[in-house]
Design a protein around this motif. Structure first.
Motif, PDB file in Angstrom:
ATOM      1  N   SER A   1       0.847  -1.188   0.000  1.00 33.36           N
ATOM      2  CA  SER A   1       0.000   0.000   0.000  1.00 33.36           C
ATOM      3  C   SER A   1       0.881   1.235   0.000  1.00 33.36           C
ATOM      4  O   SER A   1       2.015   1.206   0.448  1.00 33.36           O
ATOM      5  N   ALA A   2       0.342   2.302  -0.541  1.00 34.49           N
ATOM      6  CA  ALA A   2       1.102   3.553  -0.585  1.00 34.49           C
ATOM      7  C   ALA A   2       1.271   4.087   0.830  1.00 34.49           C
ATOM      8  O   ALA A   2       0.320   4.161   1.590  1.00 34.49           O
ATOM      9  N   GLU A   3       2.500   4.422   1.162  1.00 36.97           N
ATOM     10  CA  GLU A   3       2.755   4.986   2.479  1.00 36.97           C
ATOM     11  C   GLU A   3       2.455   6.471   2.444  1.00 36.97           C
ATOM     12  O   GLU A   3       2.664   7.133   1.436  1.00 36.97           O
ATOM     13  N   THR A   4       1.962   6.977   3.541  1.00 39.14           N
ATOM     14  CA  THR A   4       1.718   8.410   3.630  1.00 39.14           C
ATOM     15  C   THR A   4       2.508   8.972   4.807  1.00 39.14           C
ATOM     16  O   THR A   4       2.796   8.260   5.773  1.00 39.14           O
ATOM     17  N   TYR A   5       2.879  10.223   4.691  1.00 38.56           N
ATOM     18  CA  TYR A   5       3.659  10.893   5.713  1.00 38.56           C
ATOM     19  C   TYR A   5       3.103  12.282   5.918  1.00 38.56           C
ATOM     20  O   TYR A   5       2.589  12.900   4.987  1.00 38.56           O
ATOM     21  N   ASN A   6       3.239  12.767   7.110  1.00 33.10           N
ATOM     22  CA  ASN A   6       2.973  14.175   7.345  1.00 33.10           C
ATOM     23  C   ASN A   6       4.171  14.906   6.746  1.00 33.10           C
ATOM     24  O   ASN A   6       5.310  14.710   7.189  1.00 33.10           O
ATOM     25  N   PRO A   7       3.958  15.765   5.739  1.00 31.90           N
ATOM     26  CA  PRO A   7       5.098  16.406   5.082  1.00 31.90           C
ATOM     27  C   PRO A   7       5.949  17.234   6.033  1.00 31.90           C
ATOM     28  O   PRO A   7       7.160  17.321   5.874  1.00 31.90           O
ATOM     29  N   TRP A   8       5.333  17.829   7.054  1.00 37.73           N
ATOM     30  CA  TRP A   8       6.127  18.643   7.979  1.00 37.73           C
ATOM     31  C   TRP A   8       7.042  17.780   8.831  1.00 37.73           C
ATOM     32  O   TRP A   8       8.095  18.213   9.274  1.00 37.73           O
ATOM     33  N   THR A   9       6.686  16.510   9.049  1.00 36.51           N
ATOM     34  CA  THR A   9       7.560  15.596   9.786  1.00 36.51           C
ATOM     35  C   THR A   9       8.842  15.367   8.998  1.00 36.51           C
ATOM     36  O   THR A   9       9.942  15.339   9.562  1.00 36.51           O
ATOM     37  N   ILE A  10       8.712  15.222   7.699  1.00 37.62           N
ATOM     38  CA  ILE A  10       9.885  14.995   6.855  1.00 37.62           C
ATOM     39  C   ILE A  10      10.754  16.246   6.806  1.00 37.62           C
ATOM     40  O   ILE A  10      11.982  16.170   6.930  1.00 37.62           O
ATOM     41  N   VAL A  11      10.121  17.408   6.644  1.00 34.88           N
ATOM     42  CA  VAL A  11      10.873  18.665   6.641  1.00 34.88           C
ATOM     43  C   VAL A  11      11.605  18.828   7.971  1.00 34.88           C
ATOM     44  O   VAL A  11      12.791  19.187   8.008  1.00 34.88           O
ATOM     45  N   ASP A  12      10.928  18.534   9.069  1.00 32.66           N
ATOM     46  CA  ASP A  12      11.548  18.635  10.395  1.00 32.66           C
ATOM     47  C   ASP A  12      12.735  17.685  10.518  1.00 32.66           C
ATOM     48  O   ASP A  12      13.794  18.056  11.035  1.00 32.66           O
ATOM     49  N   LEU A  13      12.586  16.469  10.035  1.00 29.00           N
ATOM     50  CA  LEU A  13      13.672  15.494  10.069  1.00 29.00           C
ATOM     51  C   LEU A  13      14.899  16.011   9.314  1.00 29.00           C
ATOM     52  O   LEU A  13      16.026  15.938   9.812  1.00 29.00           O
ATOM     53  N   VAL A  14      14.684  16.556   8.126  1.00 28.33           N
ATOM     54  CA  VAL A  14      15.787  17.096   7.328  1.00 28.33           C
ATOM     55  C   VAL A  14      16.464  18.245   8.074  1.00 28.33           C
ATOM     56  O   VAL A  14      17.694  18.320   8.162  1.00 28.33           O
ATOM     57  N   PHE A  15      15.653  19.144   8.632  1.00 28.29           N
ATOM     58  CA  PHE A  15      16.225  20.301   9.320  1.00 28.29           C
ATOM     59  C   PHE A  15      16.984  19.901  10.580  1.00 28.29           C
ATOM     60  O   PHE A  15      18.032  20.462  10.882  1.00 28.29           O
ATOM     61  N   ARG A  16      16.476  18.929  11.305  1.00 29.04           N
ATOM     62  CA  ARG A  16      17.198  18.455  12.495  1.00 29.04           C
ATOM     63  C   ARG A  16      18.536  17.831  12.102  1.00 29.04           C
ATOM     64  O   ARG A  16      19.546  18.045  12.767  1.00 29.04           O
ATOM     65  N   HIS A  17      18.526  17.068  11.011  1.00 33.14           N
ATOM     66  CA  HIS A  17      19.773  16.465  10.543  1.00 33.14           C
ATOM     67  C   HIS A  17      20.781  17.552  10.159  1.00 33.14           C
ATOM     68  O   HIS A  17      21.961  17.470  10.525  1.00 33.14           O
ATOM     69  N   LEU A  18      20.334  18.567   9.437  1.00 33.38           N
ATOM     70  CA  LEU A  18      21.233  19.661   9.051  1.00 33.38           C
ATOM     71  C   LEU A  18      21.759  20.403  10.275  1.00 33.38           C
ATOM     72  O   LEU A  18      22.944  20.742  10.345  1.00 33.38           O
ATOM     73  N   ALA A  19      20.883  20.634  11.251  1.00 35.83           N
ATOM     74  CA  ALA A  19      21.303  21.322  12.477  1.00 35.83           C
ATOM     75  C   ALA A  19      22.324  20.482  13.243  1.00 35.83           C
ATOM     76  O   ALA A  19      23.295  21.019  13.793  1.00 35.83           O
ATOM     77  N   ASP A  20      22.137  19.160  13.260  1.00 31.91           N
ATOM     78  CA  ASP A  20      23.096  18.277  13.920  1.00 31.91           C
ATOM     79  C   ASP A  20      24.474  18.341  13.256  1.00 31.91           C
ATOM     80  O   ASP A  20      25.489  18.073  13.888  1.00 31.91           O
ATOM     81  N   GLN A  21      24.481  18.709  11.976  1.00 33.12           N
ATOM     82  CA  GLN A  21      25.735  18.833  11.230  1.00 33.12           C
ATOM     83  C   GLN A  21      26.349  20.227  11.380  1.00 33.12           C
ATOM     84  O   GLN A  21      27.340  20.549  10.745  1.00 33.12           O
ATOM     85  N   GLY A  22      25.726  21.076  12.213  1.00 33.94           N
ATOM     86  CA  GLY A  22      26.250  22.413  12.449  1.00 33.94           C
ATOM     87  C   GLY A  22      25.740  23.469  11.480  1.00 33.94           C
ATOM     88  O   GLY A  22      26.199  24.606  11.496  1.00 33.94           O
ATOM     89  N   LEU A  23      24.778  23.098  10.646  1.00 34.11           N
ATOM     90  CA  LEU A  23      24.200  24.055   9.702  1.00 34.11           C
ATOM     91  C   LEU A  23      22.973  24.706  10.317  1.00 34.11           C
ATOM     92  O   LEU A  23      22.378  24.186  11.264  1.00 34.11           O
ATOM     93  N   HIS A  24      22.596  25.821   9.778  1.00 30.67           N
ATOM     94  CA  HIS A  24      21.439  26.555  10.298  1.00 30.67           C
ATOM     95  C   HIS A  24      20.484  26.862   9.154  1.00 30.67           C
ATOM     96  O   HIS A  24      20.439  27.980   8.644  1.00 30.67           O
ATOM     97  N   PRO A  25      19.706  25.851   8.743  1.00 34.16           N
ATOM     98  CA  PRO A  25      18.811  26.043   7.603  1.00 34.16           C
ATOM     99  C   PRO A  25      17.676  27.008   7.939  1.00 34.16           C
ATOM    100  O   PRO A  25      17.239  27.116   9.089  1.00 34.16           O
ATOM    101  N   VAL A  26      17.221  27.713   6.932  1.00 29.90           N
ATOM    102  CA  VAL A  26      16.089  28.626   7.062  1.00 29.90           C
ATOM    103  C   VAL A  26      15.107  28.283   5.956  1.00 29.90           C
ATOM    104  O   VAL A  26      15.494  28.107   4.809  1.00 29.90           O
ATOM    105  N   LEU A  27      13.865  28.189   6.307  1.00 31.86           N
ATOM    106  CA  LEU A  27      12.831  27.844   5.332  1.00 31.86           C
ATOM    107  C   LEU A  27      11.775  28.925   5.358  1.00 31.86           C
ATOM    108  O   LEU A  27      11.170  29.197   6.382  1.00 31.86           O
ATOM    109  N   GLY A  28      11.558  29.549   4.239  1.00 32.93           N
ATOM    110  CA  GLY A  28      10.533  30.569   4.158  1.00 32.93           C
ATOM    111  C   GLY A  28      10.929  31.882   4.788  1.00 32.93           C
ATOM    112  O   GLY A  28      10.090  32.583   5.336  1.00 32.93           O
TER     113      GLY A  28
END
Length: 81
Positions: free
Chosen positions: A7-34
């Motif tokens: 079956s097609a998996e569904t995700y809350n899109p903001w959960t994925i965005v949050d995951l990406v941003f947390r990973h970038l922050a853990d790498q010492g980056l400071h992403p900005v969105l919007g």
């Protein structure tokens, strides 16, 4: 016996965005969105870059527009205010 169709998996899109941003922050980056406005459009572009199709359910601007349009239709058709 045929293999089960996944079956097609569904995700809350903001959960994925949050995951990406947390990973970038853990790498010492400071992403900005919007930074120049609502983050919905750049977030959708980020999801598309990962091959994920964003849905309108997660976009508050679209939900607000739908609610406003429905209120306007009720007012015209039913005389509600």
């Amino acid at each position: 016996m045929s293999p089960a169709t996944p079956s097609a998996e569904t995700y809350n899109p903001w959960t994925i965005v949050d995951l990406v941003f947390r990973h970038l922050a853990d790498q010492g980056l400071h992403p900005v969105l919007g930074a120049d406005g609502h983050p919905g459009r750049p977030a959708a572009e980020l999801l598309r870059a990962f091959g994920i199709t964003p849905t309108v359910e997660g976009d508050a601007r679209i939900q607000r527009g739908v609610h406003d349009e429905l209120a306007e239709l009720r007012a015209r058709m039913l005389g509600e205010r």
